[in-house]
Design a protein around this motif. Structure first.
Motif, PDB file in Angstrom:
ATOM      1  N   PRO A  47       0.686  -1.382   0.066  1.00  0.00           N
ATOM      2  CA  PRO A  47       0.055   0.039  -0.193  1.00  0.00           C
ATOM      3  C   PRO A  47       0.809   1.411  -0.099  1.00  0.00           C
ATOM      4  CG  PRO A  47      -0.249  -1.140   2.153  1.00  0.00           C
ATOM      5  CD  PRO A  47       0.233  -2.113   1.205  1.00  0.00           C
ATOM      6  N   HIS A  50       0.610   3.780  -3.029  1.00  0.00           N
ATOM      7  CA  HIS A  50      -0.789   4.001  -3.348  1.00  0.00           C
ATOM      8  C   HIS A  50      -1.496   4.880  -2.239  1.00  0.00           C
ATOM      9  CE1 HIS A  50      -0.538   1.728  -6.800  1.00  0.00           C
ATOM     10  NE2 HIS A  50      -0.279   0.585  -6.050  1.00  0.00           N
ATOM     11  N   GLU A  52      -4.016   4.200  -0.131  1.00  0.00           N
ATOM     12  CA  GLU A  52      -4.936   3.218  -0.002  1.00  0.00           C
ATOM     13  C   GLU A  52      -5.587   3.040   1.278  1.00  0.00           C
ATOM     14  OE1 GLU A  52      -4.383  -1.806  -0.196  1.00  0.00           O
ATOM     15  OE2 GLU A  52      -2.992  -0.553  -0.800  1.00  0.00           O
ATOM     16  N   SER A  76     -12.577  -1.369  -0.014  1.00  0.00           N
ATOM     17  CA  SER A  76     -11.022  -1.038  -0.107  1.00  0.00           C
ATOM     18  C   SER A  76     -10.903  -0.240  -1.474  1.00  0.00           C
ATOM     19  CB  SER A  76     -10.152  -2.145  -0.202  1.00  0.00           C
ATOM     20  OG  SER A  76     -10.404  -2.974   1.140  1.00  0.00           O
ATOM     21  N   VAL A  78      -7.731   1.846  -3.717  1.00  0.00           N
ATOM     22  CA  VAL A  78      -6.437   2.308  -3.886  1.00  0.00           C
ATOM     23  C   VAL A  78      -6.338   3.208  -5.055  1.00  0.00           C
ATOM     24  CG1 VAL A  78      -4.269   0.929  -5.259  1.00  0.00           C
ATOM     25  CG2 VAL A  78      -5.679  -0.342  -3.422  1.00  0.00           C
ATOM     26  N   SER A  83     -10.838  -1.277  -5.018  1.00  0.00           N
ATOM     27  CA  SER A  83     -10.073  -2.452  -5.093  1.00  0.00           C
ATOM     28  C   SER A  83     -10.422  -3.809  -4.579  1.00  0.00           C
ATOM     29  CB  SER A  83      -8.664  -2.259  -4.487  1.00  0.00           C
ATOM     30  OG  SER A  83      -8.541  -2.276  -3.200  1.00  0.00           O
ATOM     31  N   HIS A 119      -1.978   0.315   6.429  1.00  0.00           N
ATOM     32  CA  HIS A 119      -3.338   0.493   5.724  1.00  0.00           C
ATOM     33  C   HIS A 119      -4.440   0.653   6.531  1.00  0.00           C
ATOM     34  CE1 HIS A 119      -6.315  -1.371   2.576  1.00  0.00           C
ATOM     35  NE2 HIS A 119      -7.045  -1.093   3.567  1.00  0.00           N
TER      36      HIS A 119
END
Length: 631
Positions: A47, A50, A52, A76, A78, A83, A119
């Motif tokens: 992650p 990104h 994310e 989720s 991204v 994603s 994350h």
């Protein structure tokens, strides 16, 4: 002593100019090791690279509008896309497996080279829900901002309109001190007043503050304008007739100050400045985001406004997705006057690939074109703003040039004429010499319109015969409707139409169930109605006014035409996306699609009707980034 030091210094080796500093060399070595481990272990993206994060609902109240997984616990994001959607347990498992797939050396290197490796998972409140970003399939962005200067929607009498206008003048010293400055606003609706009929220019003259000022106030539906005596003086001699419009006159033949439909273009209101357009635009954008809108279909922008929008897109000043319908008031083909743009601008938020045409007026001002005279005004059947031949030629040329065609149709006559034109091109086709009825004119091979590729729309589809309701569905025409029109008009619609014609009016469930693609995009037509899309959701599912009443009681006005909550949500998300050719990118919370979503503070899919109207937006997210509120 100093000499000895100097000799010692001379003995020291001088640093090489090509020598690499130790810290830079160490970073270089670390990066080389890092890249090597990526190649060796078939690295799974972290992650770290990104923007994310995940958002979860412990109650599983994330409504995806995806047939495969209609409700999930987590989504989720991204970057700008979704994603993952699914359960919280599965999400935790995915994150754990991904972490285990990365070597300790990779994790150590990432933690040294980058500042953030976690994350983030956010949880919404137990009462809150997440839905796809809401779309308004028919609205007027700039006019909404313009109207907010002087809003008259709440006025329940002519006297209140005059008082509101006076308050506006008092609050603007520049206008108060300059009697030549134009005063403009909108939202008045004579059907809500105790007075009968339209107001008059002379009504402004009853107050000394208003007398002698140029005033132009638009009716709530924007199909009628009420001007002051001073404006009539400025205009001078007026034409006896106006094609596609009307100048209302008294028994002596003098203009009363009311201009309908095409006649409104005769009023010499000042053009908007760039500064005004910026204010109008920003005002509407901010308001729309606060109500959870992430996409708006603007139903009719002039070339001047389109150029303004284009500059805003290039500067990155468009915070949501705009699907613009170009519009020019002309009987001649004008396709070359507007640019064709797809996902244009710094953020890709501007698309122009459709046009807006207009056939008739509105029901409230007796301008909707009917096949038979109005029940409450038998001296008129409404106004056709274009002839069938003119419309056909325009529609045909726009189709040939690859433009989606969206046509305003309120009355049953307007809808009938447009369905004839669409049917002509879809079923019979055309060639270069075709004018109407292609199977009896012209020579050579006929080309037929592919309705799935073209996706022609009828905007409003408000009043139809039962036969034309079926024909709309058989042809595959997209009916783009506004549920709040039904609940606003229900207090006088049957008086205008009578008990038989009303059966084919505001027939949303009939249109949806017969649609071959099972779509019915929903909009508001703001500023005719509120920008808040949840008012449209409420109207679609309840067929009630905001106070819970209707001409048929608390069960709703012609409740058999109400939509279910799932159908209404789809209408303002996935169906609107289909109507703008973006169903593969927008409209549902599906992995791979754009991360546009809204968090609401209560579950509109379950709460009682009255509580839908209490709903507040917690956050509006566009491209994975919070555009309003907070996660």
């Amino acid at each position: 002593m100093s000499k000895d030091l100097e000799l010692e210094d001379l003995k020291k080796p001088s640093p090489s100019p090509s020598r690499i500093p130790q810290r830079t060399f160490l970073k270089f070595v670390l990066i080389c090791i890092f890249l090597s481990t990526l190649w060796i272990s078939n690295y799974i993206p972290l992650p770290i690279y990104h923007h994310e994060y995940s958002v979860c609902s412990e109650s599983g109240s994330i409504y995806t509008v995806d047939e495969v997984t209609p409700q999930v616990e987590c989504i989720s994001i991204v970057g700008s896309r979704i994603s993952y959607t699914g359960s919280s347990k599965e999400l935790q498992g995915r994150l754990y497996r991904r972490a285990q797939a990365v070597s300790w050396l990779q994790r150590w290197l990432v933690s040294r080279l980058f500042s953030r490796v976690s994350h983030k998972i956010s949880y919404v409140n137990s009462d809150a829900i997440i839905v796809p970003g809401l779309a308004d399939a028919h609205a007027h962005i700039m006019i909404n901002g313009f109207k907010m200067q002087l809003e008259l929607d709440s006025c329940k009498s002519l006297a209140e309109v005059l008082e509101q206008t006076k308050a506006y003048i008092y609050s603007h010293p520049d206008i108060y001190n300059n009697k030549s400055q134009w005063i403009e606003g909108g939202g008045w609706d004579q059907t809500k007043w105790p007075e009968t009929g339209f107001p008059h220019a002379a009504d402004f003259d009853t107050d000394p503050l208003l007398r002698g000022r140029p005033i132009a106030l638009h009716r709530v539906d924007a199909h009628a304008s009420w001007v002051s005596t001073r404006v009539l003086e400025i205009m001078g001699d007026l034409p006896t007739k106006v094609k596609g419009g009307s100048i209302v006159r008294d028994s002596s033949g003098n203009p009363t100050g009311i201009f309908l439909d095409n006649a409104m273009s005769l009023i010499p209101v000042p053009e908007w400045t760039d500064e005004q357009m910026t204010t109008f635009f920003d005002t509407t954008m901010n308001l729309a985001l606060s109500y959870g809108l992430t996409s708006i279909h603007d139903a009719g922008s002039s070339p001047k406004i389109i150029q303004f929008m284009k500059k805003q897109a290039e500067a990155g000043n468009i915070p949501m997705r705009l699907y613009i319908m170009g519009h020019v008031s002309s009987d001649e083909y004008w396709g070359s006057q507007i640019p064709r743009l797809i996902d244009y601008g710094k953020h890709g938020h501007l698309t122009i690939r459709s046009v807006k045409l207009v056939t008739d007026g509105a029901l409230g001002s007796w301008g909707a074109a009917l096949l038979e005279p109005y029940s409450d005004k038998p001296d008129t059947s409404g106004i056709m703003r274009s002839t069938p031949k003119t419309l056909f030629n325009l529609v045909k040329q726009f189709w040939k040039d690859g433009w989606q065609v969206n046509i305003h149709c309120i009355g049953d006559r307007a809808n009938h004429v447009v369905l004839d034109i669409y049917q002509e091109l879809i079923e019979m086709g055309h060639n270069e010499t075709t004018t109407m009825i292609a199977n009896t004119t012209g020579e050579g091979e006929l080309m037929k319109a592919n309705v799935t590729e073209w996706r022609p729309r009828i905007e409003h589809a408000q009043i139809m015969t039962m036969k034309d309701l079926r024909r709309t569905n058989e042809l595959g025409i997209i009916a783009s409707v506004q549920p709040t029109h039904a609940t606003s008009d229900m207090w006088y619609a049957e008086t205008r139409l009578g008990p038989n014609r009303i059966k084919g009016a505001y027939a949303y469930r009939t249109l949806l169930y017969g649609s071959p693609k099972h779509v019915i995009p929903l909009g508001s037509d703001f500023p005719v109605e509120s920008v808040n899309p949840l008012l449209g959701f409420y109207a679609a599912v309840s067929r009630l006014s905001v106070d819970g009443t209707s001409p048929h009681g608390d069960g709703g006005w012609y409740a058999s035409e109400a939509l279910t909550r799932a159908q209404a949500l789809k209408g303002m998300t996935l169906d609107a996306a289909y109507a703008s050719f973006t169903e593969h990118e927008l409209g549902s919370l599906t992995p791979g699609k754009k991360a546009d979503f809204v968090i609401l503070d209560r579950n509109i899919m379950q709460v009682p009707f009255k509580d839908i109207l209490k709903t507040k937006v917690v956050a509006t997210v566009v491209d994975g980034k919070v555009a309003y509120g907070a996660l």
